[in-house]
Design an enzyme around this catalytic site. Structure first.
Site, short mmCIF file in Angstrom:
data_model
loop_
_atom_site.label_atom_id
_atom_site.label_comp_id
_atom_site.label_asym_id
_atom_site.label_seq_id
_atom_site.Cartn_x
_atom_site.Cartn_y
_atom_site.Cartn_z
N GLY A 256 72.92 -19.01 84.92
CA GLY A 256 71.75 -18.15 84.93
C GLY A 256 71.79 -17.16 86.08
O GLY A 256 70.85 -16.37 86.24
N ASP A 257 72.85 -17.19 86.88
CA ASP A 257 73.00 -16.26 88.00
C ASP A 257 74.48 -15.96 88.14
O ASP A 257 75.25 -16.18 87.21
CB ASP A 257 72.40 -16.85 89.27
CG ASP A 257 71.82 -15.79 90.21
OD1 ASP A 257 72.48 -14.76 90.39
OD2 ASP A 257 70.73 -16.00 90.77
N ASP A 258 74.90 -15.46 89.31
CA ASP A 258 76.30 -15.11 89.48
C ASP A 258 77.20 -16.32 89.29
O ASP A 258 76.92 -17.40 89.83
CB ASP A 258 76.52 -14.54 90.88
CG ASP A 258 75.66 -13.30 91.14
OD1 ASP A 258 75.53 -12.46 90.23
OD2 ASP A 258 75.11 -13.19 92.25
N SER A 289 77.53 -14.91 81.90
CA SER A 289 76.27 -14.79 82.63
C SER A 289 75.61 -13.47 82.25
O SER A 289 75.83 -12.45 82.90
CB SER A 289 76.49 -14.87 84.14
OG SER A 289 75.25 -14.84 84.82
#
Length: 475
Positions: A256-258, A289
């Protein structure tokens, strides 16, 4: 009398046979060796124990926090005698945070699952990180990571693709509701440590960042499968933070992020602490992502980032490839970045640099602390189904310089943006790039390749040993 004697003889013989069989069954229960595993590690261990030796219960309901603590405390006594390994056997092992020790291996059987407790009383609090000054979710402190260690030497966390489940939904909900009084725990964090290996595991649903080595050196992270919902908050995959000599390879990350976020501290706190991330190689990564980057440099980069080498990486349905995130107030530098061999599919941006990234820890940052972004090299990139080729925004009066992009072919989506290269406050050159880059990155008449170092980083020369592990099956 003879028939009677024969009957008695049969009875006695039957009893003896049954007794012998029972003895054989008992022997099997005690010592029937089923599997012998060989696994790669930076160091092998002389001593070994199983979590059940210390009273572990793998029913997914019983807390094993004190069991892990007792097991590791006991095995720490072997640090000077060849080290020790703790085997987590098949089962679901519920636990809160626990600390590792030096010259130690935590090994997860392929059918083992470590489950993170959702009871906050099993998560000790820690002070904020000195290079951050404030917690990310709440200002005053943070929960200890699920698997934590500080001031350690020679630690291995590995397995035959065993699983660590952070059960993060509990924490994500509290984050969204603004109910956190401390910053959420990470899944694995090692601090002020040297010679670290994290490999061959499946990590799912971390409360926040998954793997966070910080203020550490000589780190190998390989063969991880990292999975979180693409809408989960701040579930970065791997965050090398103020670390030197780090090797990340052969990992698959859905986040959900890098997928990987390279960091070195936040604004005035990171500037004061002054510990860069340097000599980092990232290769054969696969990332998904949709709202973040395959590899982010920053935004917390106030101790500096230098000599990062990214090679043969894949991003699918990801917002951007290698993104630089910084701002006035960050200070320090991102320099000598080398990227070669990216394969990208369904991207919003191929190249993205941001000089106005917000998110400051407090109003005390110095807006005159300008970052130096220079020596950024990309080559051999193929991308398909792309919305924007590039968005490159430096800082007015502090342009990003020394940008080199070569041998790049970008296939656009059915409805691409008209302005494919949006460039401000950047300087550099391009060669053999399609679509053509912006005027600030002029195409050279004679084709060339942007540089990629020929030398090897010291961490690349570290050879794994073949270690053996024998597991016992009970019948």
């Amino acid at each position: 009398m003879k028939p009677h004697n024969s009957y008695v003889t049969v009875i006695i013989s039957s009893v003896l046979i049954l007794g012998w069989l029972e003895m054989r069954v008992a022997e099997c229960r005690v010592a029937s060796y089923a599997d012998k595993f060989d696994y790669p590690a930076i160091n092998c261990r002389k001593h070994s124990a199983v979590l059940t030796d210390f009273g572990g219960v793998g029913d997914g309901k019983t807390s094993n926090t004190k069991v892990f603590e007792a097991a590791i405390s006991n095995l720490s006594h072997y640090a000077s005698d060849g080290g020790a390994q703790l085997v987590v056997p098949p089962g679901k092992w519920l636990t809160g945070s626990f600390n590792l020790t030096s010259h130690f291996t935590l090994f997860l059987h392929k059918d083992a699952v470590i489950l993170a407790s959702q009871d906050e009383s099993e998560w000790p609090s820690l002070p904020v990180l000195p290079s951050y000054g404030k917690g990310r979710d709440a200002p005053d402190g943070r929960f200890s990571s699920l698997i934590f260690g500080t001031n350690l030497t020679d630690v291995v966390i590995t397995g035959y693709n065993g699983t660590i489940d952070g059960q993060g939904a509990y924490w994500w909900q509290k984050f969204h509701k603004g109910e956190l009084k401390l910053t959420r725990p990470y899944m694995i964090e090692v601090m002020y440590s040297d010679q670290i290996q994290i490999s061959n595991l499946t990590l799912v649903n971390s409360p926040s960042w998954f793997v966070h080595p910080i203020y550490s050196s000589n780190i190998i992270i390989q063969g991880l499968t990292i999975l979180a919902p693409v809408d989960s908050p701040n579930t970065d995959g791997i965050d090398p933070d103020s670390c030197t000599n780090t090797r990340i390879e052969d990992c698959y990350i859905v986040s959900g992020d890098d997928c990987i976020a390279v960091k070195s501290g936040w604004d005035e706190y990171g500037i004061k602490f002054g510990m860069p991330t340097q000599r980092l190689i990232i290769r054969r990564l696969t990332c998904i992502s949709p709202d973040s980057a395959m590899i982010a440099l920053g935004s917390e980069m106030s101790g500096g980032i230098q000599d990062v080498r990214a090679e043969d990486n894949i991003a699918i349905n990801t917002q951007s490839a290698v993104r630089i995130k910084t701002a006035a107030g960050r200070g320090a530098y991102v320099k000598d970045i080398f990227v070669r061999g990216m394969s990208l599919d369904t991207m919003k941006y191929v190249f993205w640099m941001t000089g106005d990234y917000g998110s400051h820890p407090d109003p005390g940052f110095d807006p005159k602390a300008l970052p130096n972004i220079t020596g950024i090299n990309y080559r051999d990139v193929r991308a398909d189904n792309v919305t924007y080729s590039a968005k490159l925004g430096g800082i007015s009066g502090d342009p990003f310089t020394g940008i080199c992009i070569s041998n790049v072919t970008i296939g656009l989506t059915e409805k691409p943006k008209d302005l494919q290269w949006n460039c401000t406050d950047v300087e550099g050159v391009t060669s053999n790039v399609t679509p053509k880059a912006c005027d600030l990155l002029p195409e050279k008449e004679q084709k060339f390749d942007c540089p990629f170092p020929d030398d090897k980083l010291p961490i690349e020369s570290v050879q794994m040993k073949t270690c053996s592990l024998t597991t016992v099956s009970f019948f």
